[in-house]
Write an enzyme that holds these catalytic residues in place. Structure first.
Site, mmCIF file in Angstrom:
data_model
loop_
_atom_site.group_PDB
_atom_site.id
_atom_site.type_symbol
_atom_site.label_atom_id
_atom_site.label_comp_id
_atom_site.label_asym_id
_atom_site.label_seq_id
_atom_site.Cartn_x
_atom_site.Cartn_y
_atom_site.Cartn_z
ATOM 1 N N HIS A 1 57.325 -29.006 -20.782
ATOM 2 C CA HIS A 1 57.076 -27.627 -21.221
ATOM 3 C C HIS A 1 57.139 -27.502 -22.741
ATOM 4 O O HIS A 1 57.834 -28.263 -23.407
ATOM 5 C CB HIS A 1 58.002 -26.625 -20.508
ATOM 6 N N GLU B 1 56.013 -23.373 -18.545
ATOM 7 C CA GLU B 1 56.356 -24.390 -17.562
ATOM 8 C C GLU B 1 55.079 -24.995 -16.965
ATOM 9 O O GLU B 1 53.993 -24.432 -17.119
ATOM 10 C CB GLU B 1 57.209 -23.755 -16.453
ATOM 11 N N ASP C 1 60.361 -18.027 -28.228
ATOM 12 C CA ASP C 1 60.738 -17.449 -26.936
ATOM 13 C C ASP C 1 62.115 -16.803 -26.947
ATOM 14 O O ASP C 1 62.880 -16.955 -27.897
ATOM 15 C CB ASP C 1 60.665 -18.522 -25.838
ATOM 16 N N ASN D 1 60.113 -31.736 -18.451
ATOM 17 C CA ASN D 1 58.926 -31.611 -17.600
ATOM 18 C C ASN D 1 57.657 -31.363 -18.422
ATOM 19 O O ASN D 1 56.615 -31.041 -17.878
ATOM 20 C CB ASN D 1 59.124 -30.474 -16.580
#
Ligand code: F6R
Length: 246
Positions: free
Chosen positions: A138, A143, A67, A136
Site C-alpha cells: 500500500h 490498500e 492520510d 502489502n
C-alpha cells in the site's frame, strides 16, 4: 523508476534529506507531500537538525500529508496530526497555515476529500512526495484493490495494516478501521516521488513494486508508470529485487 540501495537506515534518511533540502534551496516555496509511519522519522530528524544548525528555511514551504485515521482528533497521540507536529512541524519554521493534513473528524467527510484535492490544486500541485510502503504494497492508505484513478477518499484499512500499526496504540482494538487518504491518482500527480523502504518485512512489496506486474493488487506498482520515482531501500528491503541478485 530508479532504485537506490543504501547500507543503513541512517544513509536512507540522509539521502532523502539531501533531496528535500536541495529542492527547498532551489525552490524555497516548494510543495512537499509527507508521510507518517516509522520510515520517514530519520528524514524528519535530519530536516530538523538542518533547520536548527544550518538554517534550512521552511518559511515559504507548503506541505500536504498523505492520510489520517478516521475518527481521531488532531490532539490524539496516535493521530497523524499529532505525529507530524511532534516529529517535524513543531521544530521547523513552516507556517501553520501552510500545513495540510486531511481531517479525520470533519462533519462531512466527502466534502473534506473534495476540499483537500482542491487545496493541493490551489497550491500548484506537489513538487516532491515522500512515500513509505506497506508490507502489502500500500501507498498512503490505498490498500490492494484501490483503483488507480482514485482521488482523496475514505478507505477501510486492511487487517494486516491495522496489525502493523497497532504498535502506536494500546491495543489493536483501538486502531481505527477507516482512514482518509490521498488517492493513487493524487499521488501520481506529484512531480517527483521518493519511496523509502527499510527492513526485510518490506522486501516482497519493494520487489513487486519495481519488477512485478502493474496491478491494483500491489498499489505501489503503479509507480512504474510515473516518470520520476526514486525508490530508496536499505539492503533488507531490497533483498528480493531480482536485478540485484547474483
Ligand atoms: C503513512 C502512510 C503509510 C506508511 C506505510 C509504511 O502516512 O501513508 O503508507 O508509509 O504503512 O509504514 P511504516 O513506515 O511505519 O512501515
Amino acid at each position: 523508476m530508479e532504485l537506490v540501495v543504501v547500507d543503513s537506515y541512517r544513509e536512507l534518511s540522509l539521502w532523502a534529506a539531501n533531496r528535500v533540502a536541495d529542492l527547498i534551496r532551489r525552490k524555497p516555496n516548494a510543495v512537499l507531500g509527507l508521510a507518517t509511519g516509522s520510515t520517514p522519522l530519520g528524514l524528519y530528524e535530519e530536516l530538523v537538525r538542518r533547520h536548527r544548525e544550518e538554517g534550512l528555511d521552511f518559511s515559504q514551504v507548503t506541505t500536504f500529508n498523505l492520510d489520517e485515521y478516521l475518527g481521531l482528533p488532531p490532539d490524539h497521540p496516535a493521530s497523524y496530526h499529532y505525529f507530524m507536529r511532534e516529529n517535524l512541524f513543531a521544530h521547523i519554521n513552516v507556517r501553520p497555515g501552510a500545513v495540510h493534513i486531511p481531517s479525520g473528524v470533519a462533519a462531512d467527510i466527502e466534502q473534506e476529500c473534495i476540499r483537500y484535492e482542491e487545496a493541493i490544486r490551489q497550491a500548484g500541485g506537489i513538487d516532491l512526495q515522500i512515500l513509505g510502503i506497506g508490507r502489502n504494497g500500500h501507498i498512503g492508505f490505498n490498500e490492494p484493490g484501490t483503483p488507480f484513478d482514485s482521488r482523496t477518499h475514505v478507505v477501510d484499512l486492511a487487517e494486516d495494516t491495522r496489525r502493523a500499526n497497532a504498535r502506536f496504540f494500546n491495543s489493536i482494538d483501538e486502531v481505527p478501521r477507516r482512514a482518509v487518504t490521498m488517492g493513487i491518482a493524487t499521488i501520481m500527480e506529484a512531480r517527483e516521488i521518493l519511496l523509502l523502504a527499510s527492513g526485510p518485512e518490506k522486501a516482497w512489496a519493494v520487489a513487486r513494486t519495481l519488477e512485478g506486474e502493474v496491478t491494483p493488487e500491489v498499489p505501489a506498482s503503479v509507480l512504474q508508470r510515473h516518470p520520476r520515482v526514486f525508490v530508496v531501500a536499505d539492503r533488507g528491503a531490497a533483498a528480493q529485487v531480482k536485478k540485484l541478485a547474483g
